[in-house]
Design an enzyme around this catalytic site. Structure first.
Site, PDB file in Angstrom:
ATOM      1  N   GLU A  52     -35.737  29.285 -23.584  1.00 29.62           N
ATOM      2  CA  GLU A  52     -34.718  28.396 -24.148  1.00 29.62           C
ATOM      3  C   GLU A  52     -35.108  27.906 -25.540  1.00 29.62           C
ATOM      4  OE1 GLU A  52     -31.742  27.949 -23.323  1.00 29.62           O
ATOM      5  OE2 GLU A  52     -31.754  28.807 -21.324  1.00 29.62           O
ATOM      6  N   TYR A 135     -29.853  19.622 -24.571  1.00 27.05           N
ATOM      7  CA  TYR A 135     -29.494  20.951 -24.068  1.00 27.05           C
ATOM      8  C   TYR A 135     -30.649  21.579 -23.288  1.00 27.05           C
ATOM      9  CZ  TYR A 135     -29.125  25.904 -23.796  1.00 27.05           C
ATOM     10  OH  TYR A 135     -29.156  27.184 -23.295  1.00 27.05           O
ATOM     11  N   ASP A 153     -24.231  24.646 -24.563  1.00 25.57           N
ATOM     12  CA  ASP A 153     -24.625  25.249 -25.833  1.00 25.57           C
ATOM     13  C   ASP A 153     -23.356  25.650 -26.587  1.00 25.57           C
ATOM     14  OD1 ASP A 153     -23.691  27.483 -24.531  1.00 25.57           O
ATOM     15  OD2 ASP A 153     -25.467  28.716 -24.857  1.00 25.57           O
ATOM     16  N   CYS A 221      -6.646  29.024 -18.326  1.00 31.12           N
ATOM     17  CA  CYS A 221      -6.988  28.777 -19.731  1.00 31.12           C
ATOM     18  C   CYS A 221      -5.756  28.461 -20.569  1.00 31.12           C
ATOM     19  CB  CYS A 221      -7.719  29.994 -20.293  1.00 31.12           C
ATOM     20  SG  CYS A 221      -8.158  29.775 -22.023  1.00 31.12           S
TER      21      CYS A 221
HETATM   22 FE1  SF4 Z   1     -11.860  32.386 -23.497  1.00 27.04          FE
HETATM   23 FE2  SF4 Z   1      -9.717  33.954 -23.260  1.00 27.04          FE
HETATM   24 FE3  SF4 Z   1     -11.173  33.312 -21.112  1.00 27.04          FE
HETATM   25 FE4  SF4 Z   1      -9.666  31.514 -22.295  1.00 27.04          FE
HETATM   26  S1  SF4 Z   1      -8.979  33.354 -21.287  1.00 27.04           S
HETATM   27  S2  SF4 Z   1     -11.764  31.227 -21.608  1.00 27.04           S
HETATM   28  S3  SF4 Z   1      -9.877  32.084 -24.430  1.00 27.04           S
HETATM   29  S4  SF4 Z   1     -11.817  34.540 -22.883  1.00 27.04           S
END
Ligand code: SF4
Length: 358
Positions: A52, A135, A153, A221
């Site tokens: 690390e 970290y 990180d 996401c």
């Molecule tokens: Fe990253 Fe795309 Fe996964 Fe969202 S969907 S976490 S932007 S790779």
């Protein structure tokens, strides 16, 4: 920060991430693969700590050979505590950010003197050791000891910022990312969760062209849904780095040996080796020339060298001469032994420039 100010927890987040990690974990010499970690095997805390520290500001591909070299020379924390600091600096040469190497040695000594050679398991105590910040403390506690700590990180900052389309700029939003990560992590496999987030950021959720179609958490996401992942994390525009200038003087004797000296024990590249050099000054404009050379001689101008440090760019004039006797503190090194010296990368570039033109 109140939990109510944070985005809602995503159900099954860590489960989906860990299913992906179990298949795609990157193999690294300091890691315990998920197949074994699920059975309760953990890495040696010395290995986790060493890797690390080396990985701070340095690519995984570069760290591998340094990690192996350190373990060969100093297989245990006790060996490292007993090592000569100059030898540690030599073994570190080329990795950059040399205060890390000095802290490594100091930390090993404290662990041996005050902790019977054992790493503390709590983040609070780990953070009292030299070179260990938030970290690294969380990484050691979670990966080596299985404590549920949020390891954040740059990779994790990117993943979390995109996941929730966080509008707060980095580094101000670090604390928020930390708290969100704390809410997402897997308490049963905190070390694997931390490494899975890092791997996801390094291989899928990359700074440019993230591979969202292969991402195990894309259904949750927000940036993927909006199609604007590359806008996150939001960053405050950086001020451009200043440029400093200087001159470096390579003295070669008739046997082809190169003259080196030791830099001061304080400041940038403290205690490392160098060829005699001028100060690196932001105010210099125009050429320094051989008038700033440490000895009078016939100096030959060589190809200048450019190097970038964290806070500035450096442009160095390179001069070479052939001399056998003069009064300067330092030592001669055979051309073939230069790789064993504690020479920072910028000095290796200087010597290469001078010797290539002999
Ligand atoms: Fe990253 Fe795309 Fe996964 Fe969202 S969907 S976490 S932007 S790779």
């Amino acid at each position: 920060m109140l939990r109510s100010n944070l985005p809602a927890i995503i159900p099954d987040f860590s489960k989906k991430l860990l299913v992906w990690y179990d298949k795609h974990a990157r193999a690294m010499p300091w890691r315990v693969p998920p197949k074994l970690s699920k059975k309760g095997e953990r890495p040696d805390p010395y290995h986790t700590w060493l890797s690390e520290i080396m990985l701070q500001q340095t690519q995984v591909a570069t760290v591998g050979s340094y990690f192996e070299k350190f373990l060969q020379k100093w297989p245990t924390i006790i060996d490292l505590a007993n090592a000569d600091e100059d030898d540690v600096m030599k073994a570190w040469a080329g990795l950059g950010y040399y205060s890390r190497a000095r802290n490594l040695k100091k930390c090993a000594q404290i662990l041996v003197d005050q902790h019977r050679g054992q790493f503390p398991t709590s983040v609070h105590t780990l953070k009292k050791l030299p070179g260990i910040g938030d970290y690294t403390a969380c990484a050691i506690a979670s990966i080596a000891f299985g404590n549920a700590e949020p390891v954040v990180d740059g990779n994790v900052e990117r993943v979390v910022s995109r996941l929730f389309r966080l509008n707060d700029p980095m580094p101000k939003a670090k604390d928020k990312v930390r708290q969100i990560t704390n809410g997402l992590l897997c308490e049963k496999r905190p070390g694997d969760f931390a490494q899975a987030m890092m791997d996801l950021g390094a291989t899928i959720c990359t700074p440019r062209n993230p591979r969202c179609q292969g991402c195990p958490i894309r259904a949750s996401c927000q940036a993927f849904a909006k199609g604007d992942a590359e806008n996150f994390p939001v960053k405050i525009a950086k001020t451009p780095k200043p440029t400093r200038k200087g001159a470096a003087f390579v003295i070669v004797d008739e046997g082809g040996r190169v003259f080196l000296r030791k830099r001061q024990q304080k400041g940038l590249l403290a205690g490392m080796s160098e060829v005699p050099s001028s100060e690196w000054n932001a105010r210099q404009d125009g050429k320094l020339g051989e008038t700033s050379a440490p000895i009078q001689s016939d100096w030959i101008a060589c190809e200048p060298v450019k190097h970038t440090f964290t806070h500035f760019h450096l442009e160095l004039e390179v001069w070479r001469t052939h001399q056998n006797e003069f009064k300067l503190d330092g030592w001669w090194v055979e051309h073939t032994q230069l790789q064993d010296e504690a020479l920072p990368t910028v000095m290796r570039k200087v010597i290469q420039s001078a010797l290539n033109q002999v």
